[in-house]
Design a protein around this motif. Structure first.
Motif, PDB file in Angstrom:
ATOM      1  N   ALA A  74       1.017  -1.358   0.015  1.00 45.91           N
ATOM      2  CA  ALA A  74      -0.110   0.103   0.152  1.00 45.91           C
ATOM      3  C   ALA A  74       0.868   1.159   0.126  1.00 45.91           C
ATOM      4  O   ALA A  74       0.709   2.149   0.825  1.00 45.91           O
ATOM      5  CB  ALA A  74      -1.054  -0.037   1.173  1.00 45.91           C
ATOM      6  N   PHE A  75       1.876   1.491  -0.861  1.00 46.72           N
ATOM      7  CA  PHE A  75       2.827   2.429  -1.113  1.00 46.72           C
ATOM      8  C   PHE A  75       2.244   3.695  -1.152  1.00 46.72           C
ATOM      9  O   PHE A  75       2.793   4.582  -0.554  1.00 46.72           O
ATOM     10  CB  PHE A  75       3.555   2.205  -2.577  1.00 46.72           C
ATOM     11  CG  PHE A  75       2.908   2.713  -3.620  1.00 46.72           C
ATOM     12  CD1 PHE A  75       2.894   3.667  -4.096  1.00 46.72           C
ATOM     13  CD2 PHE A  75       2.088   1.531  -4.456  1.00 46.72           C
ATOM     14  CE1 PHE A  75       2.680   4.095  -5.275  1.00 46.72           C
ATOM     15  CE2 PHE A  75       1.370   1.987  -5.531  1.00 46.72           C
ATOM     16  CZ  PHE A  75       1.648   3.240  -6.018  1.00 46.72           C
ATOM     17  N   PHE A  76       1.120   4.071  -1.359  1.00 45.91           N
ATOM     18  CA  PHE A  76       0.691   5.552  -1.493  1.00 45.91           C
ATOM     19  C   PHE A  76       0.273   6.025  -0.217  1.00 45.91           C
ATOM     20  O   PHE A  76      -0.109   7.343  -0.155  1.00 45.91           O
ATOM     21  CB  PHE A  76      -0.746   5.313  -2.571  1.00 45.91           C
ATOM     22  CG  PHE A  76      -1.648   4.131  -2.093  1.00 45.91           C
ATOM     23  CD1 PHE A  76      -2.758   4.269  -1.296  1.00 45.91           C
ATOM     24  CD2 PHE A  76      -1.677   2.818  -3.226  1.00 45.91           C
ATOM     25  CE1 PHE A  76      -3.363   3.216  -0.927  1.00 45.91           C
ATOM     26  CE2 PHE A  76      -2.390   1.929  -2.801  1.00 45.91           C
ATOM     27  CZ  PHE A  76      -3.412   1.947  -1.755  1.00 45.91           C
ATOM     28  N   VAL A  77       0.125   5.220   0.993  1.00 45.14           N
ATOM     29  CA  VAL A  77      -0.234   5.554   2.121  1.00 45.14           C
ATOM     30  C   VAL A  77       1.027   6.327   2.636  1.00 45.14           C
ATOM     31  O   VAL A  77       0.590   7.138   3.648  1.00 45.14           O
ATOM     32  CB  VAL A  77      -0.769   4.361   3.037  1.00 45.14           C
ATOM     33  CG1 VAL A  77      -0.883   4.932   4.307  1.00 45.14           C
ATOM     34  CG2 VAL A  77      -2.034   3.825   2.441  1.00 45.14           C
ATOM     35  N   MET A  78       2.073   6.085   2.329  1.00 40.99           N
ATOM     36  CA  MET A  78       3.182   6.681   3.312  1.00 40.99           C
ATOM     37  C   MET A  78       4.164   6.781   2.003  1.00 40.99           C
ATOM     38  O   MET A  78       5.479   6.182   2.315  1.00 40.99           O
ATOM     39  CB  MET A  78       3.710   5.932   4.180  1.00 40.99           C
ATOM     40  CG  MET A  78       4.601   6.910   5.262  1.00 40.99           C
ATOM     41  SD  MET A  78       3.907   8.213   5.519  1.00 40.99           S
ATOM     42  CE  MET A  78       2.554   7.819   6.802  1.00 40.99           C
ATOM     43  N   ASP A  79       4.106   7.351   0.642  1.00 35.37           N
ATOM     44  CA  ASP A  79       4.744   7.362  -0.247  1.00 35.37           C
ATOM     45  C   ASP A  79       6.070   8.639  -0.281  1.00 35.37           C
ATOM     46  O   ASP A  79       5.989   9.423  -1.018  1.00 35.37           O
ATOM     47  CB  ASP A  79       4.215   7.489  -1.572  1.00 35.37           C
ATOM     48  CG  ASP A  79       4.957   6.997  -2.764  1.00 35.37           C
ATOM     49  OD1 ASP A  79       6.038   6.405  -2.535  1.00 35.37           O
ATOM     50  OD2 ASP A  79       4.553   7.109  -3.838  1.00 35.37           O
ATOM     51  N   VAL A  80       7.077   8.405   0.777  1.00 34.42           N
ATOM     52  CA  VAL A  80       7.923   9.641   0.756  1.00 34.42           C
ATOM     53  C   VAL A  80       9.310   8.863   1.238  1.00 34.42           C
ATOM     54  O   VAL A  80       9.404   7.911   1.914  1.00 34.42           O
ATOM     55  CB  VAL A  80       7.509  10.548   1.826  1.00 34.42           C
ATOM     56  CG1 VAL A  80       7.358  10.007   3.097  1.00 34.42           C
ATOM     57  CG2 VAL A  80       8.342  11.790   1.824  1.00 34.42           C
ATOM     58  N   GLY A  81      10.317   9.329   0.397  1.00 38.40           N
ATOM     59  CA  GLY A  81      11.590   8.992   0.744  1.00 38.40           C
ATOM     60  C   GLY A  81      12.422  10.278   0.497  1.00 38.40           C
ATOM     61  O   GLY A  81      12.315  11.253   0.056  1.00 38.40           O
TER      62      GLY A  81
END
Length: 220
Positions: A74-81
């Motif tokens: 569910a990458f879009f829930v915490m998609d930050v790097g």
């Protein structure tokens, strides 16, 4: 940016933003699984690298980090790097993070469809699965806000317009900034598309939420 594995083999390309001389902000799905990252800041890649559009060696290398709550399923829930660069890059200005919950005001404003963003990246101009159109000529666009705090976006995303009338993002733009209006405030990073043609609407991961914002600030 180009993400590389432990053997130095390029895996994928994304976009991003310098938010300090040594910190490059991008999407979590751009850093997750990468060992090293190469970043460059050439204004016109088509002219500088004819034939393939992108080099595999950048102007500066760095180490990628992904938000600890990132989940590939569910990458879009915490998609930050972020990428911490090996050497500082001096720029005239740097992107800035929004204040905590700053985008909430957009959900309460009438005519929010008139709210524009400035999307920046090195992605495709458009994608056509039949003719495989892949022109890397659009570096910025002015998409409009379509949804915020909806059933589809949840509390973590925005939907912005992706079409020929208002512009938008496409493959390769992942991690690139979506500046609020014409400011240097990064409302969110390009995260996902809803169809394979890069049309309709595009998803942006919000950076005004505390859990994302605090982590990025800690990396600076």
């Amino acid at each position: 940016m180009v993400a590389k594995d432990a053997d130095g083999t390029p895996m994928w390309r994304c976009s991003g933003t310098l938010i300090s001389p040594t910190v490059y902000l991008t999407a979590g799905h751009c850093t997750s699984g990468a060992t090293t990252v190469e970043v460059w800041f050439t204004a016109d890649l088509e002219a500088g690298f004819p034939g393939n559009g992108y080099p595999s060696t950048g102007e500066v290398a760095g180490t990628p980090y992904t938000h600890p709550q990132y989940n590939e399923a569910a990458f879009f829930v915490m998609d930050v790097g972020v990428v911490v660069l090996n050497a500082p890059v001096v720029a005239a200005a740097y992107g800035t993070l929004p204040d905590e919950n700053a985008l909430e005001a957009l959900a309460r404003v009438r005519g929010r469809q008139d709210q524009t963003f400035t999307a920046v990246g090195y992605g495709l101009q458009q994608a056509n699965p039949v003719f495989v159109v892949a022109e890397r000529i659009r570096m910025s666009a002015s998409p409009r806000l379509v949804q915020i705090n909806s059933g589809l976006t949840g509390a973590h995303s925005l939907l912005l317009s992706n079409n020929t009338a208002t512009g938008g993002t496409c493959f390769g733009d992942s991690g690139g900034p979506n500046f609020v209006g014409t400011s240097l405030v990064i409302g969110g990073v390009t995260s996902f598309a809803l169809n394979g043609n890069c049309a309709g609407t595009g998803g942006v991961f919000r950076l005004d939420r505390k859990v994302a914002r605090d982590w990025v600030l800690s990396m600076m």
